[in-house]
Motif scaffolding. Structure first.
Motif, PDB file in Angstrom:
ATOM      1  N   ALA A  21     -30.473  51.045 -12.943  1.00 42.39           N
ATOM      2  CA  ALA A  21     -29.724  51.054 -14.202  1.00 42.39           C
ATOM      3  C   ALA A  21     -29.210  49.675 -14.589  1.00 42.39           C
ATOM      4  O   ALA A  21     -28.648  49.514 -15.676  1.00 42.39           O
ATOM      5  N   LEU A  22     -29.386  48.680 -13.706  1.00 35.57           N
ATOM      6  CA  LEU A  22     -28.839  47.346 -13.949  1.00 35.57           C
ATOM      7  C   LEU A  22     -29.930  46.378 -14.408  1.00 35.57           C
ATOM      8  O   LEU A  22     -31.093  46.511 -14.021  1.00 35.57           O
ATOM      9  N   GLN A  69     -30.585  66.058 -10.135  1.00 38.25           N
ATOM     10  CA  GLN A  69     -29.427  66.209 -11.021  1.00 38.25           C
ATOM     11  C   GLN A  69     -28.246  65.383 -10.532  1.00 38.25           C
ATOM     12  O   GLN A  69     -27.460  64.860 -11.333  1.00 38.25           O
ATOM     13  N   LEU A  70     -28.115  65.282  -9.229  1.00 36.06           N
ATOM     14  CA  LEU A  70     -26.935  64.688  -8.622  1.00 36.06           C
ATOM     15  C   LEU A  70     -26.984  63.170  -8.545  1.00 36.06           C
ATOM     16  O   LEU A  70     -25.941  62.509  -8.613  1.00 36.06           O
ATOM     17  N   LEU A  71     -28.171  62.607  -8.386  1.00 34.38           N
ATOM     18  CA  LEU A  71     -28.283  61.165  -8.141  1.00 34.38           C
ATOM     19  C   LEU A  71     -27.680  60.308  -9.247  1.00 34.38           C
ATOM     20  O   LEU A  71     -26.937  59.365  -8.952  1.00 34.38           O
ATOM     21  N   PRO A  72     -27.960  60.568 -10.537  1.00 37.79           N
ATOM     22  CA  PRO A  72     -27.347  59.690 -11.549  1.00 37.79           C
ATOM     23  C   PRO A  72     -25.830  59.799 -11.592  1.00 37.79           C
ATOM     24  O   PRO A  72     -25.143  58.816 -11.883  1.00 37.79           O
ATOM     25  N   VAL A  73     -25.285  60.968 -11.277  1.00 28.33           N
ATOM     26  CA  VAL A  73     -23.826  61.127 -11.273  1.00 28.33           C
ATOM     27  C   VAL A  73     -23.240  60.387 -10.071  1.00 28.33           C
ATOM     28  O   VAL A  73     -22.205  59.708 -10.187  1.00 28.33           O
ATOM     29  N   GLY A 116     -17.401  43.020 -14.648  1.00 27.58           N
ATOM     30  CA  GLY A 116     -16.801  44.321 -14.384  1.00 27.58           C
ATOM     31  C   GLY A 116     -16.816  45.210 -15.617  1.00 27.58           C
ATOM     32  O   GLY A 116     -17.114  46.412 -15.531  1.00 27.58           O
ATOM     33  N   ASP A 117     -16.523  44.621 -16.769  1.00 28.09           N
ATOM     34  CA  ASP A 117     -16.547  45.388 -18.012  1.00 28.09           C
ATOM     35  C   ASP A 117     -17.956  45.925 -18.299  1.00 28.09           C
ATOM     36  O   ASP A 117     -18.118  47.066 -18.756  1.00 28.09           O
ATOM     37  N   ALA A 118     -18.959  45.107 -18.040  1.00 31.63           N
ATOM     38  CA  ALA A 118     -20.339  45.531 -18.289  1.00 31.63           C
ATOM     39  C   ALA A 118     -20.728  46.690 -17.363  1.00 31.63           C
ATOM     40  O   ALA A 118     -21.384  47.647 -17.786  1.00 31.63           O
ATOM     41  N   LEU A 119     -20.337  46.619 -16.091  1.00 34.19           N
ATOM     42  CA  LEU A 119     -20.636  47.714 -15.167  1.00 34.19           C
ATOM     43  C   LEU A 119     -19.929  48.995 -15.597  1.00 34.19           C
ATOM     44  O   LEU A 119     -20.465  50.093 -15.427  1.00 34.19           O
ATOM     45  N   GLY A 125     -23.169  54.885 -19.501  1.00 37.29           N
ATOM     46  CA  GLY A 125     -24.551  54.996 -19.952  1.00 37.29           C
ATOM     47  C   GLY A 125     -25.388  55.870 -19.033  1.00 37.29           C
ATOM     48  O   GLY A 125     -26.203  56.686 -19.495  1.00 37.29           O
ATOM     49  N   LEU A 126     -25.203  55.720 -17.730  1.00 34.58           N
ATOM     50  CA  LEU A 126     -25.927  56.558 -16.764  1.00 34.58           C
ATOM     51  C   LEU A 126     -25.629  58.033 -16.995  1.00 34.58           C
ATOM     52  O   LEU A 126     -26.527  58.882 -16.971  1.00 34.58           O
ATOM     53  N   LEU A 127     -24.371  58.344 -17.205  1.00 34.78           N
ATOM     54  CA  LEU A 127     -23.976  59.745 -17.378  1.00 34.78           C
ATOM     55  C   LEU A 127     -24.532  60.323 -18.674  1.00 34.78           C
ATOM     56  O   LEU A 127     -25.022  61.460 -18.698  1.00 34.78           O
TER      57      LEU A 127
END
Length: 336
Positions: A21-22, A69-73, A116-119, A125-127
């Motif tokens: 995701a980065l 289902q769980l990995l992105p969370v 930190g703000d970007a993360l 976004g991941l969620l």
């Protein structure tokens, strides 16, 4: 039945999802953005046990969710951990993180704060991209808000030079800052991803376990193995953290020792004499304050696990529930 993945396999899968995701430095359009990408990947690539993400995954598997289902969370929860650590290191003036210089010590505060703000943005976004239920999003709102409240309490106490605090004050702060996102949120999120309603006992017991985890972290800051701990040994004293160990010592110290300790704690880090920090470090251990904190942590662990074991033994997939118990025991009974 779904095969039981090892803890190493779960950690590897979470980290792979997180890093995917980065941004990558090699795809950046200019050198400055390549640096930006390296900064975002720095803390995640340093490793870590990913206990919170693994706890979420095994809980979700225990209650019927699929691994995909769980990995992105779980990855989003670990992204929260990473951006919060960047901000925490800046706010505390920390020197080290995971055995290396803190990000702001390498790049400076403005760039580290921006990373930190970007993360933080990428966490959401991941969620959203995973299409998680609204309950999962609201749980993330709750854990971010509670953590920020606890962080505010701790910083306000240090900036206000508060030394009249009680054990109850400490437990309230830790419950907000660390306990909820360490143990409660992973348990609840696992069930929410599986489409269930988390039992109330998950919050009550998780708070006990998460509090025990933080007390152990305070203890390890004083006596941990530097090669395993990954942070500056004694850093809490240099930073003036109001830990359970410190508050117990102050409450039981004689007038002269208490005054000496308070004079030291009220100094900013650059003005603290190393000899005085070493003296207080020694007294926290020799006075029995550290041993007291260890006993309190063990009590929280036993109480929390006592509440959770029956529930997890009745989970639809009991083998995964047993793995959750193992992870929770590792939260407190650890050496780093």
């Amino acid at each position: 039945m779904t095969a039981l993945p090892s803890a190493a396999e779960v950690r590897q899968a979470i980290q792979g999802c997180l890093l995917s995701a980065l941004p990558r430095p090699e795809t950046a359009s200019r050198p400055e953005l390549a640096q930006f990408a390296r900064m975002l990947r720095d803390y995640p690539e340093r490793g870590g046990k990913m206990l919170r993400g693994a706890l979420l995954v095994y809980t979700g598997l225990a209650y019927g969710a699929a691994l995909e289902q769980l990995l992105p969370v779980a990855a989003a929860l670990e992204l929260f951990q990473n951006w919060a650590l960047i901000h925490d290191d800046i706010e505390d003036g920390s020197d080290e993180r995971r055995g290396k210089p803190a990000l702001h010590r390498i790049y400076g505060v403005p760039l580290a704060l921006n990373a930190g703000d970007a993360l933080h943005a990428l966490q959401w976004g991941l969620l959203v991209q995973a299409g998680v239920p609204q309950g999962v999003l609201l749980e993330f709102v709750r854990l971010v808000e509670r953590t920020a409240q606890g962080q505010h309490l701790e910083i306000a106490w240090m900036e206000g030079q508060r030394l009249d605090l009680t054990e109850a004050d400490y437990l309230e702060m830790v419950g907000l800052k660390a306990a909820y996102y360490t143990a409660v949120a992973p348990l609840r999120l696992g069930v929410l991803v599986a489409g269930g309603e988390p039992p109330q006992a998950f919050e009550e017991a998780g708070m006990k376990l998460g509090t025990g985890f933080q007390i152990v972290d305070d203890v390890l800051n004083l006596k941990g193995d530097p090669a395993k701990y990954g942070k500056e040994i004694g850093g809490d004293l240099w930073e003036g953290k109001r830990t359970l160990v410190l508050l117990h010592f102050l409450r039981n110290a004689g007038p002269e020792e208490r005054q000496r300790a308070e004079r030291l704690l009220c100094l900013p880090r650059p003005q603290k004499p190393a000899a005085e920090v070493a003296w207080l470090h020694h007294r926290l251990i020799s006075s029995g304050a550290l041993a007291y904190a260890e006993r309190v942590a063990e009590g929280f662990l036993e109480e929390g696990l006592g509440r959770l074991r029956p529930l997890l033994q009745e989970a639809p997939r009991r083998a995964f529930g047993a793995r959750v118990v193992e992870l929770l025991e590792g939260l407190v009974r650890r050496e780093a």
